[in-house]
Motif scaffolding. Structure first.
Motif, PDB file in Angstrom:
ATOM      1  N   ALA A 134      -9.238   3.173  -3.113  1.00  0.00           N
ATOM      2  CA  ALA A 134     -10.370   4.086  -3.243  1.00  0.00           C
ATOM      3  C   ALA A 134      -9.918   5.460  -3.734  1.00  0.00           C
ATOM      4  O   ALA A 134     -10.593   6.087  -4.558  1.00  0.00           O
ATOM      5  N   PHE A 135      -8.766   5.916  -3.260  1.00  0.00           N
ATOM      6  CA  PHE A 135      -8.232   7.196  -3.723  1.00  0.00           C
ATOM      7  C   PHE A 135      -7.909   7.140  -5.220  1.00  0.00           C
ATOM      8  O   PHE A 135      -8.230   8.060  -5.973  1.00  0.00           O
ATOM      9  N   GLY A 189       0.811  -1.216   0.000  1.00  0.00           N
ATOM     10  CA  GLY A 189       0.000   0.000   0.000  1.00  0.00           C
ATOM     11  C   GLY A 189       0.840   1.259   0.000  1.00  0.00           C
ATOM     12  O   GLY A 189       0.526   2.229  -0.689  1.00  0.00           O
ATOM     13  N   LEU A 193       0.932   3.986  -2.904  1.00  0.00           N
ATOM     14  CA  LEU A 193       0.599   5.383  -2.612  1.00  0.00           C
ATOM     15  C   LEU A 193       1.685   6.322  -3.113  1.00  0.00           C
ATOM     16  O   LEU A 193       1.395   7.374  -3.683  1.00  0.00           O
ATOM     17  N   ASN A 238      -6.906  -2.368   5.400  1.00  0.00           N
ATOM     18  CA  ASN A 238      -7.654  -1.113   5.373  1.00  0.00           C
ATOM     19  C   ASN A 238      -6.871  -0.013   4.664  1.00  0.00           C
ATOM     20  O   ASN A 238      -7.440   0.778   3.908  1.00  0.00           O
ATOM     21  N   PHE A 239      -5.567   0.033   4.895  1.00  0.00           N
ATOM     22  CA  PHE A 239      -4.725   1.029   4.228  1.00  0.00           C
ATOM     23  C   PHE A 239      -4.743   0.838   2.715  1.00  0.00           C
ATOM     24  O   PHE A 239      -4.887   1.798   1.955  1.00  0.00           O
ATOM     25  N   CYS A 240      -4.627  -0.419   2.267  1.00  0.00           N
ATOM     26  CA  CYS A 240      -4.655  -0.697   0.828  1.00  0.00           C
ATOM     27  C   CYS A 240      -6.016  -0.352   0.223  1.00  0.00           C
ATOM     28  O   CYS A 240      -6.086   0.137  -0.907  1.00  0.00           O
ATOM     29  N   LEU A 241      -7.090  -0.601   0.967  1.00  0.00           N
ATOM     30  CA  LEU A 241      -8.412  -0.254   0.455  1.00  0.00           C
ATOM     31  C   LEU A 241      -8.585   1.259   0.330  1.00  0.00           C
ATOM     32  O   LEU A 241      -9.212   1.737  -0.623  1.00  0.00           O
ATOM     33  N   ILE A 242      -8.012   2.010   1.267  1.00  0.00           N
ATOM     34  CA  ILE A 242      -8.068   3.473   1.172  1.00  0.00           C
ATOM     35  C   ILE A 242      -7.269   3.965  -0.026  1.00  0.00           C
ATOM     36  O   ILE A 242      -7.715   4.851  -0.769  1.00  0.00           O
ATOM     37  N   VAL A 243      -6.095   3.383  -0.238  1.00  0.00           N
ATOM     38  CA  VAL A 243      -5.266   3.758  -1.391  1.00  0.00           C
ATOM     39  C   VAL A 243      -5.997   3.423  -2.694  1.00  0.00           C
ATOM     40  O   VAL A 243      -6.017   4.228  -3.631  1.00  0.00           O
TER      41      VAL A 243
END
Length: 73
Positions: A60-61, A10, A14, A53-58
């Motif tokens: 989604a961004f 992630g 990012l 969760n961090f990878c899912l946020i990345v």
């Protein structure tokens, strides 16, 4: 161990997404979003879910950036 690997995937994704925010480089997100989703899948195999969760946020961004650019820009 898988949680750390997921978080590293992630983080690298990012960092690589920073140039993809610039105009005409947004198509790079077509490569980076699936990489972040692979990191989320690896994080799903872990007992902890911080990396997932961090990878899912990345992801989604990156998907939001693709949506705002019309899929190409």
């Amino acid at each position: 161990m898988l949680n750390i690997l997921s978080a590293l995937i992630g983080l690298v994704t990012l960092i690589l997404m920073i140039p993809a925010v610039l105009p005409l480089l947004g198509a790079l997100n077509w490569i980076l979003v699936p990489i972040a989703l692979v990191g989320a899948f690896i994080g799903m195999l872990s007992s902890k879910n911080g990396g997932r969760n961090f990878c899912l946020i990345v992801a989604a961004f990156g998907a939001l950036r693709l949506f705002m650019g019309g899929g190409l820009l």
